[in-house]
Design an enzyme around this catalytic site. Sequence first.
Site, PDB file in Angstrom:
ATOM      1  N   PHE A 131       0.858  -1.180   0.000  1.00 42.06           N
ATOM      2  CA  PHE A 131       0.000   0.000   0.000  1.00 42.06           C
ATOM      3  C   PHE A 131       0.891   1.225   0.000  1.00 42.06           C
ATOM      4  CE2 PHE A 131      -2.323   3.503   1.904  1.00 42.06           C
ATOM      5  CZ  PHE A 131      -3.473   3.503   1.133  1.00 42.06           C
ATOM      6  N   ASP A 216       9.196   2.591   1.534  1.00 40.15           N
ATOM      7  CA  ASP A 216       8.009   3.295   2.007  1.00 40.15           C
ATOM      8  C   ASP A 216       7.946   3.066   3.514  1.00 40.15           C
ATOM      9  OD1 ASP A 216       5.559   4.181   2.793  1.00 40.15           O
ATOM     10  OD2 ASP A 216       4.457   3.331   1.090  1.00 40.15           O
ATOM     11  N   LYS A 249       2.926  10.015   8.142  1.00 38.28           N
ATOM     12  CA  LYS A 249       2.184   9.593   9.342  1.00 38.28           C
ATOM     13  C   LYS A 249       2.768  10.131  10.661  1.00 38.28           C
ATOM     14  CE  LYS A 249      -0.805   6.055   7.650  1.00 38.28           C
ATOM     15  NZ  LYS A 249      -0.533   5.349   6.393  1.00 38.28           N
TER      16      LYS A 249
HETATM   17  C1  LIG Z   1      -0.715   5.611   4.958  1.00 35.94           C
HETATM   18  C2  LIG Z   1       0.299   5.117   4.010  1.00 35.94           C
HETATM   19  C3  LIG Z   1       0.533   5.755   2.777  1.00 35.94           C
HETATM   20  C4  LIG Z   1      -0.301   6.904   2.297  1.00 35.94           C
HETATM   21  O1  LIG Z   1      -0.210   8.024   3.127  1.00 35.94           O
HETATM   22  P1  LIG Z   1      -1.327   9.178   2.981  1.00 35.94           P
HETATM   23  O2  LIG Z   1      -0.857  10.213   3.963  1.00 35.94           O
HETATM   24  O3  LIG Z   1      -2.645   8.575   3.322  1.00 35.94           O
HETATM   25  O4  LIG Z   1      -1.272   9.656   1.580  1.00 35.94           O
HETATM   26  C5  LIG Z   1       1.540   5.270   1.986  1.00 35.94           C
HETATM   27  N1  LIG Z   1       2.283   4.210   2.357  1.00 35.94           N
HETATM   28  C6  LIG Z   1       2.094   3.580   3.521  1.00 35.94           C
HETATM   29  C7  LIG Z   1       2.966   2.422   3.893  1.00 35.94           C
HETATM   30  C8  LIG Z   1       1.086   3.997   4.382  1.00 35.94           C
HETATM   31  O5  LIG Z   1       0.889   3.347   5.530  1.00 35.94           O
END
Ligand SMILES: *Cc1c(COP(=O)(O)O)cnc(C)c1O
Length: 398
Positions: A131, A216, A249
Amino acid sequence: MNSEKHTFPTYAHPEVEFVRGQGVRLFDSNDQEYLDLTGGIAVNSLGHAHPHLVAALKDQADKLWHTANIFSIKGQEKLASRLCDNSFASKVFFTNSGAEALECSIKTARRYHYSRGDTKRVNILTFEGAFHGRTLATIAAGGQAKYLEGFGPKTQGFISLPFGDHDALKAAIDDETAAILIEPIQGEGGIRSVPYQCLRGLRELCDANGILLIYDEVQTGIGRTGKLFAHEWAGANGEAAPDILASAKGLGGGFPVGACLGTEAVAEAMIVGTHGTTFGGNPLAMAVANAVLDIVLEEGFLESVCQKSIIMRQHLAEIVDRFPDLVEGVRGNGLLLGLKARVPNTDIIGAFRNHRVLAVSAGDNVVRFAPPLNITDDELRLAHEKMIAALEDMNQKA
Ligand SMILES: *Cc1c(COP(=O)(O)O)cnc(C)c1O
Protein backbone atom coordinates in the site's frame (compact mmCIF):
# COMPACT_ATOMS: atom_id res chain seq x y z
CA MET A 1 -22.66 8.39 10.61
CA ASN A 2 -26.02 9.21 9.12
CA SER A 3 -25.57 12.86 10.17
CA GLU A 4 -22.99 13.18 7.35
CA LYS A 5 -24.97 14.45 4.40
CA HIS A 6 -22.37 16.54 2.64
CA THR A 7 -19.19 14.50 2.56
CA PHE A 8 -18.28 11.87 -0.04
CA PRO A 9 -19.51 8.48 1.14
CA THR A 10 -15.98 7.05 0.91
CA TYR A 11 -15.74 5.99 4.55
CA ALA A 12 -17.86 3.52 6.53
CA HIS A 13 -17.79 5.18 9.94
CA PRO A 14 -18.91 3.47 13.14
CA GLU A 15 -21.48 5.28 15.25
CA VAL A 16 -19.03 7.07 17.47
CA GLU A 17 -17.65 10.57 17.24
CA PHE A 18 -14.61 11.84 19.10
CA VAL A 19 -14.44 15.38 20.32
CA ARG A 20 -11.19 15.52 22.32
CA GLY A 21 -8.14 13.51 23.27
CA GLN A 22 -5.48 13.38 25.93
CA GLY A 23 -2.50 11.08 25.56
CA VAL A 24 -3.76 7.57 24.74
CA ARG A 25 -7.32 8.56 25.67
CA LEU A 26 -10.08 9.75 23.37
CA PHE A 27 -13.44 11.10 24.52
CA ASP A 28 -16.62 10.82 22.48
CA SER A 29 -19.52 13.26 22.26
CA ASN A 30 -21.04 11.64 25.37
CA ASP A 31 -17.74 12.09 27.23
CA GLN A 32 -17.11 8.33 27.23
CA GLU A 33 -13.44 7.47 27.49
CA TYR A 34 -11.65 5.17 25.01
CA LEU A 35 -8.09 3.84 24.89
CA ASP A 36 -6.75 4.66 21.45
CA LEU A 37 -4.42 1.88 20.29
CA THR A 38 -4.95 3.01 16.69
CA GLY A 39 -3.18 6.33 17.03
CA GLY A 40 -4.94 7.69 13.96
CA ILE A 41 -3.31 4.80 12.05
CA ALA A 42 0.26 5.30 13.32
CA VAL A 43 -0.04 9.08 13.14
CA ASN A 44 -0.51 10.28 16.73
CA SER A 45 2.98 9.10 17.64
CA LEU A 46 2.96 10.96 20.97
CA GLY A 47 -0.73 10.58 21.75
CA HIS A 48 -3.36 13.28 21.62
CA ALA A 49 -2.76 16.89 22.63
CA HIS A 50 0.83 16.38 23.72
CA PRO A 51 1.73 19.63 25.55
CA HIS A 52 5.08 20.07 23.75
CA LEU A 53 3.42 19.69 20.33
CA VAL A 54 0.49 21.92 21.24
CA ALA A 55 2.89 24.62 22.47
CA ALA A 56 4.98 24.41 19.27
CA LEU A 57 1.88 24.75 17.11
CA LYS A 58 0.46 27.66 19.10
CA ASP A 59 3.78 29.45 19.16
CA GLN A 60 4.18 29.13 15.39
CA ALA A 61 0.53 30.08 14.82
CA ASP A 62 1.23 33.46 16.41
CA LYS A 63 4.24 34.07 14.14
CA LEU A 64 3.76 32.84 10.59
CA TRP A 65 1.50 30.32 8.87
CA HIS A 66 2.44 30.30 5.24
CA THR A 67 4.70 31.86 2.65
CA ALA A 68 4.79 29.07 0.02
CA ASN A 69 8.07 27.65 -1.17
CA ILE A 70 8.90 30.74 -3.22
CA PHE A 71 10.69 31.81 -0.02
CA SER A 72 12.89 29.65 2.13
CA ILE A 73 11.13 28.28 5.19
CA LYS A 74 13.30 28.22 8.29
CA GLY A 75 11.89 25.10 9.95
CA GLN A 76 12.58 23.01 6.83
CA GLU A 77 16.35 23.23 7.12
CA LYS A 78 16.21 22.40 10.82
CA LEU A 79 13.95 19.40 10.35
CA ALA A 80 15.82 18.17 7.27
CA SER A 81 19.20 18.39 8.98
CA ARG A 82 17.93 16.42 11.96
CA LEU A 83 16.39 13.72 9.75
CA CYS A 84 19.64 13.48 7.78
CA ASP A 85 21.90 13.44 10.87
CA ASN A 86 19.90 10.47 12.13
CA SER A 87 19.45 8.46 8.93
CA PHE A 88 21.06 7.36 5.66
CA ALA A 89 19.86 10.55 3.93
CA SER A 90 21.57 13.77 2.85
CA LYS A 91 18.62 15.75 1.47
CA VAL A 92 14.88 16.01 2.13
CA PHE A 93 11.82 17.26 0.23
CA PHE A 94 8.74 18.02 2.36
CA THR A 95 5.18 17.11 1.40
CA ASN A 96 1.76 17.10 3.07
CA SER A 97 1.04 13.40 3.00
CA GLY A 98 2.38 9.92 2.54
CA ALA A 99 1.16 9.54 -1.01
CA GLU A 100 2.90 12.76 -1.99
CA ALA A 101 6.11 11.56 -0.35
CA LEU A 102 5.81 8.44 -2.53
CA GLU A 103 5.12 10.51 -5.64
CA CYS A 104 8.29 12.48 -4.93
CA SER A 105 10.21 9.23 -4.34
CA ILE A 106 9.05 7.77 -7.65
CA LYS A 107 9.80 10.97 -9.58
CA THR A 108 13.23 11.22 -7.95
CA ALA A 109 14.12 7.64 -8.88
CA ARG A 110 13.15 8.14 -12.52
CA ARG A 111 14.79 11.54 -12.74
CA TYR A 112 18.03 10.12 -11.31
CA HIS A 113 18.34 7.71 -14.21
CA TYR A 114 17.16 10.33 -16.70
CA SER A 115 19.80 12.81 -15.52
CA ARG A 116 22.47 10.17 -16.15
CA GLY A 117 21.22 9.62 -19.69
CA ASP A 118 19.66 6.29 -18.78
CA THR A 119 16.23 7.37 -20.05
CA LYS A 120 14.86 3.84 -20.46
CA ARG A 121 14.92 3.15 -16.72
CA VAL A 122 11.42 4.09 -15.63
CA ASN A 123 9.89 0.92 -14.17
CA ILE A 124 9.36 0.50 -10.45
CA LEU A 125 9.15 -3.04 -9.04
CA THR A 126 6.65 -3.40 -6.22
CA PHE A 127 5.13 -6.26 -4.19
CA GLU A 128 1.74 -7.86 -3.75
CA GLY A 129 -0.11 -6.62 -0.70
CA ALA A 130 1.69 -3.26 -0.83
CA PHE A 131 0.00 0.00 0.00
CA HIS A 132 1.55 3.27 -1.11
CA GLY A 133 -1.39 5.71 -1.09
CA ARG A 134 -4.43 6.68 -3.13
CA THR A 135 -3.16 8.95 -5.91
CA LEU A 136 -3.26 7.58 -9.45
CA ALA A 137 0.45 6.69 -9.41
CA THR A 138 0.42 5.22 -5.92
CA ILE A 139 -2.59 2.98 -6.56
CA ALA A 140 -0.69 1.69 -9.58
CA ALA A 141 2.35 1.16 -7.33
CA GLY A 142 0.23 -0.68 -4.76
CA GLY A 143 -1.17 -2.80 -7.56
CA GLN A 144 -4.29 -3.82 -5.62
CA ALA A 145 -7.31 -4.33 -7.86
CA LYS A 146 -9.75 -3.04 -5.23
CA TYR A 147 -8.08 0.39 -5.27
CA LEU A 148 -7.58 0.54 -9.06
CA GLU A 149 -11.07 -0.51 -10.12
CA GLY A 150 -13.07 2.14 -11.93
CA PHE A 151 -10.35 4.75 -12.12
CA GLY A 152 -9.37 4.41 -15.76
CA PRO A 153 -6.08 3.32 -17.23
CA LYS A 154 -3.53 2.21 -14.68
CA THR A 155 -0.52 4.52 -14.53
CA GLN A 156 2.31 2.82 -16.38
CA GLY A 157 5.67 1.77 -15.08
CA PHE A 158 4.79 -0.32 -12.04
CA ILE A 159 5.34 -4.06 -11.94
CA SER A 160 3.86 -5.93 -9.00
CA LEU A 161 5.68 -9.10 -7.93
CA PRO A 162 4.76 -11.89 -5.51
CA PHE A 163 5.76 -11.10 -1.91
CA GLY A 164 8.92 -12.97 -0.90
CA ASP A 165 9.64 -14.58 -4.29
CA HIS A 166 13.35 -13.89 -4.81
CA ASP A 167 13.56 -15.62 -8.19
CA ALA A 168 10.62 -13.66 -9.61
CA LEU A 169 12.29 -10.46 -8.42
CA LYS A 170 15.63 -11.26 -10.03
CA ALA A 171 13.92 -12.28 -13.25
CA ALA A 172 11.96 -9.02 -13.36
CA ILE A 173 15.02 -6.77 -13.32
CA ASP A 174 16.03 -5.55 -16.76
CA ASP A 175 17.45 -2.45 -18.44
CA GLU A 176 14.16 -0.61 -17.97
CA THR A 177 14.12 -1.05 -14.19
CA ALA A 178 14.56 2.16 -12.23
CA ALA A 179 13.95 1.02 -8.67
CA ILE A 180 12.54 -1.46 -6.19
CA LEU A 181 9.87 0.01 -3.90
CA ILE A 182 9.01 -1.82 -0.68
CA GLU A 183 7.60 -1.33 2.82
CA PRO A 184 9.97 -2.93 5.40
CA ILE A 185 6.76 -3.99 7.15
CA GLN A 186 3.58 -4.02 5.09
CA GLY A 187 1.15 -2.05 7.26
CA GLU A 188 -2.12 -1.96 5.35
CA GLY A 189 -1.23 -5.35 3.87
CA GLY A 190 -1.44 -7.04 7.27
CA ILE A 191 1.68 -6.19 9.34
CA ARG A 192 3.82 -8.44 7.16
CA SER A 193 7.52 -8.00 7.90
CA VAL A 194 10.23 -8.38 5.30
CA PRO A 195 13.02 -10.48 6.89
CA TYR A 196 16.15 -8.45 7.62
CA GLN A 197 18.36 -10.59 5.40
CA CYS A 198 15.96 -9.89 2.52
CA LEU A 199 16.31 -6.14 3.02
CA ARG A 200 20.09 -6.53 2.92
CA GLY A 201 19.68 -8.74 -0.14
CA LEU A 202 17.63 -6.04 -1.86
CA ARG A 203 20.41 -3.52 -1.24
CA GLU A 204 22.95 -5.86 -2.83
CA LEU A 205 20.65 -6.63 -5.73
CA CYS A 206 20.10 -2.94 -6.42
CA ASP A 207 23.83 -2.19 -6.27
CA ALA A 208 24.63 -5.08 -8.59
CA ASN A 209 22.10 -3.86 -11.15
CA GLY A 210 22.55 -0.10 -10.91
CA ILE A 211 19.00 0.44 -9.68
CA LEU A 212 17.64 2.32 -6.70
CA LEU A 213 16.08 1.04 -3.49
CA ILE A 214 13.07 2.98 -2.21
CA TYR A 215 11.54 2.30 1.19
CA ASP A 216 8.01 3.29 2.01
CA GLU A 217 8.37 4.00 5.73
CA VAL A 218 5.25 6.15 5.90
CA GLN A 219 3.82 3.84 8.55
CA THR A 220 6.97 2.24 10.01
CA GLY A 221 9.11 5.36 10.49
CA ILE A 222 9.71 7.99 13.17
CA GLY A 223 10.31 5.59 16.02
CA ARG A 224 7.34 3.30 15.39
CA THR A 225 9.50 0.16 15.58
CA GLY A 226 11.99 1.43 18.14
CA LYS A 227 14.43 2.78 15.54
CA LEU A 228 13.97 6.09 13.75
CA PHE A 229 13.34 4.02 10.60
CA ALA A 230 12.44 0.33 10.60
CA HIS A 231 15.05 -0.75 8.03
CA GLU A 232 17.80 0.20 10.50
CA TRP A 233 17.05 -3.08 12.31
CA ALA A 234 18.52 -4.87 9.27
CA GLY A 235 21.97 -3.36 9.71
CA ALA A 236 23.50 -0.72 11.93
CA ASN A 237 26.05 0.21 9.27
CA GLY A 238 23.74 0.90 6.38
CA GLU A 239 23.73 -2.67 5.03
CA ALA A 240 20.05 -2.26 4.19
CA ALA A 241 19.98 1.50 3.64
CA PRO A 242 17.83 2.77 0.78
CA ASP A 243 18.56 5.50 -1.76
CA ILE A 244 15.18 7.10 -1.20
CA LEU A 245 12.69 6.87 1.66
CA ALA A 246 9.13 8.13 2.03
CA SER A 247 8.02 9.24 5.50
CA ALA A 248 4.79 10.79 6.78
CA LYS A 249 2.18 9.59 9.34
CA GLY A 250 4.07 9.75 12.68
CA LEU A 251 6.32 12.60 11.53
CA GLY A 252 3.76 15.26 12.38
CA GLY A 253 2.19 13.53 15.38
CA GLY A 254 -1.22 14.40 13.91
CA PHE A 255 -0.31 17.47 11.87
CA PRO A 256 -0.28 16.66 8.14
CA VAL A 257 3.29 16.40 6.89
CA GLY A 258 5.37 14.04 4.79
CA ALA A 259 8.95 13.84 3.61
CA CYS A 260 10.97 12.28 0.83
CA LEU A 261 14.51 11.55 2.02
CA GLY A 262 17.32 10.88 -0.41
CA THR A 263 21.03 10.41 -0.77
CA GLU A 264 23.13 13.20 -2.25
CA ALA A 265 23.32 11.30 -5.54
CA VAL A 266 19.58 11.04 -6.10
CA ALA A 267 18.71 14.50 -4.74
CA GLU A 268 21.13 16.07 -7.23
CA ALA A 269 18.82 15.05 -10.05
CA MET A 270 15.95 17.12 -8.66
CA ILE A 271 17.18 20.46 -9.95
CA VAL A 272 15.27 23.75 -9.77
CA GLY A 273 11.84 23.45 -11.34
CA THR A 274 11.63 19.65 -11.40
CA HIS A 275 9.25 19.36 -8.44
CA GLY A 276 7.27 21.56 -6.09
CA THR A 277 4.35 21.93 -3.71
CA THR A 278 2.28 24.80 -2.35
CA PHE A 279 1.75 23.56 1.18
CA GLY A 280 4.54 21.02 1.69
CA GLY A 281 7.00 22.07 4.38
CA ASN A 282 4.66 24.78 5.64
CA PRO A 283 5.89 26.61 8.79
CA LEU A 284 3.14 25.13 10.99
CA ALA A 285 3.98 21.58 9.87
CA MET A 286 7.70 22.17 10.37
CA ALA A 287 7.19 23.53 13.88
CA VAL A 288 5.17 20.50 14.94
CA ALA A 289 7.40 17.92 13.23
CA ASN A 290 10.46 19.48 14.86
CA ALA A 291 8.68 19.21 18.20
CA VAL A 292 7.97 15.52 17.50
CA LEU A 293 11.68 14.96 16.85
CA ASP A 294 12.58 16.83 20.06
CA ILE A 295 10.97 13.92 21.88
CA VAL A 296 11.61 10.96 19.60
CA LEU A 297 15.34 11.77 19.38
CA GLU A 298 15.68 12.30 23.13
CA GLU A 299 18.21 10.00 24.76
CA GLY A 300 16.49 6.74 25.72
CA PHE A 301 13.19 7.37 23.93
CA LEU A 302 13.60 4.73 21.21
CA GLU A 303 14.80 2.21 23.83
CA SER A 304 11.61 2.90 25.77
CA VAL A 305 9.58 2.05 22.65
CA CYS A 306 11.35 -1.32 22.55
CA GLN A 307 10.48 -1.90 26.22
CA LYS A 308 6.79 -1.12 25.59
CA SER A 309 6.89 -3.40 22.61
CA ILE A 310 8.08 -6.32 24.71
CA ILE A 311 5.22 -5.76 27.16
CA MET A 312 2.58 -5.40 24.47
CA ARG A 313 3.83 -8.46 22.58
CA GLN A 314 3.62 -10.48 25.80
CA HIS A 315 0.06 -9.30 26.29
CA LEU A 316 -0.89 -10.20 22.74
CA ALA A 317 0.84 -13.58 22.98
CA GLU A 318 -1.20 -14.27 26.11
CA ILE A 319 -4.35 -13.38 24.18
CA VAL A 320 -3.37 -15.88 21.47
CA ASP A 321 -2.89 -18.56 24.15
CA ARG A 322 -6.21 -17.83 25.84
CA PHE A 323 -8.38 -17.36 22.77
CA PRO A 324 -7.08 -19.81 20.16
CA ASP A 325 -10.47 -19.94 18.45
CA LEU A 326 -10.44 -16.20 17.85
CA VAL A 327 -6.80 -15.34 17.10
CA GLU A 328 -3.83 -17.31 15.86
CA GLY A 329 -0.70 -15.20 16.12
CA VAL A 330 1.14 -11.95 16.77
CA ARG A 331 2.92 -9.97 14.06
CA GLY A 332 4.98 -6.85 13.71
CA ASN A 333 7.76 -4.95 15.37
CA GLY A 334 8.00 -2.20 17.97
CA LEU A 335 4.61 -0.66 18.50
CA LEU A 336 3.30 -1.60 15.07
CA LEU A 337 1.72 -4.89 16.02
CA GLY A 338 -0.99 -7.13 14.67
CA LEU A 339 -3.16 -10.00 15.81
CA LYS A 340 -3.92 -12.44 13.02
CA ALA A 341 -7.60 -13.28 13.49
CA ARG A 342 -9.44 -16.58 12.96
CA VAL A 343 -12.83 -14.86 12.92
CA PRO A 344 -13.47 -11.69 10.87
CA ASN A 345 -11.03 -9.06 12.20
CA THR A 346 -13.85 -6.50 12.19
CA ASP A 347 -15.77 -8.61 14.74
CA ILE A 348 -12.83 -8.41 17.12
CA ILE A 349 -12.36 -4.70 16.49
CA GLY A 350 -16.07 -4.16 17.18
CA ALA A 351 -15.87 -6.15 20.43
CA PHE A 352 -12.82 -4.13 21.50
CA ARG A 353 -14.71 -0.91 20.73
CA ASN A 354 -17.61 -2.05 22.90
CA HIS A 355 -15.04 -2.26 25.69
CA ARG A 356 -13.70 1.14 24.67
CA VAL A 357 -10.42 0.04 23.13
CA LEU A 358 -9.68 1.17 19.58
CA ALA A 359 -7.79 -0.95 17.06
CA VAL A 360 -7.89 -0.84 13.26
CA SER A 361 -8.12 -3.54 10.62
CA ALA A 362 -5.32 -4.45 8.24
CA GLY A 363 -5.18 -6.84 5.27
CA ASP A 364 -4.88 -10.60 5.68
CA ASN A 365 -7.54 -10.48 8.43
CA VAL A 366 -5.30 -8.76 10.94
CA VAL A 367 -6.23 -6.53 13.88
CA ARG A 368 -3.69 -3.72 13.84
CA PHE A 369 -2.31 -1.74 16.79
CA ALA A 370 -0.29 1.47 16.57
CA PRO A 371 -0.57 3.03 20.02
CA PRO A 372 1.24 6.21 21.00
CA LEU A 373 4.97 5.57 21.38
CA ASN A 374 4.85 7.11 24.87
CA ILE A 375 2.03 4.89 26.16
CA THR A 376 2.70 3.92 29.78
CA ASP A 377 3.00 0.38 31.16
CA ASP A 378 -0.18 0.97 33.18
CA GLU A 379 -2.08 2.06 30.08
CA LEU A 380 -0.88 -1.04 28.24
CA ARG A 381 -2.07 -3.22 31.12
CA LEU A 382 -5.46 -1.50 31.22
CA ALA A 383 -5.89 -1.96 27.48
CA HIS A 384 -4.91 -5.61 27.85
CA GLU A 385 -7.57 -6.21 30.53
CA LYS A 386 -10.24 -4.57 28.40
CA MET A 387 -9.28 -6.59 25.34
CA ILE A 388 -9.49 -9.82 27.34
CA ALA A 389 -12.93 -8.83 28.63
CA ALA A 390 -14.00 -8.11 25.04
CA LEU A 391 -12.80 -11.50 23.79
CA GLU A 392 -14.48 -13.28 26.72
CA ASP A 393 -17.70 -11.55 25.64
CA MET A 394 -17.22 -12.89 22.13
CA ASN A 395 -16.67 -16.42 23.40
CA GLN A 396 -19.81 -16.25 25.53
CA LYS A 397 -21.91 -15.09 22.60
CA ALA A 398 -20.53 -17.80 20.30
C1 LIG B 1 -0.71 5.61 4.96
C2 LIG B 1 0.30 5.12 4.01
C3 LIG B 1 0.53 5.75 2.78
C4 LIG B 1 -0.30 6.90 2.30
O1 LIG B 1 -0.21 8.02 3.13
P1 LIG B 1 -1.33 9.18 2.98
O2 LIG B 1 -0.86 10.21 3.96
O3 LIG B 1 -2.64 8.58 3.32
O4 LIG B 1 -1.27 9.66 1.58
C5 LIG B 1 1.54 5.27 1.99
N1 LIG B 1 2.28 4.21 2.36
C6 LIG B 1 2.09 3.58 3.52
C7 LIG B 1 2.97 2.42 3.89
C8 LIG B 1 1.09 4.00 4.38
O5 LIG B 1 0.89 3.35 5.53
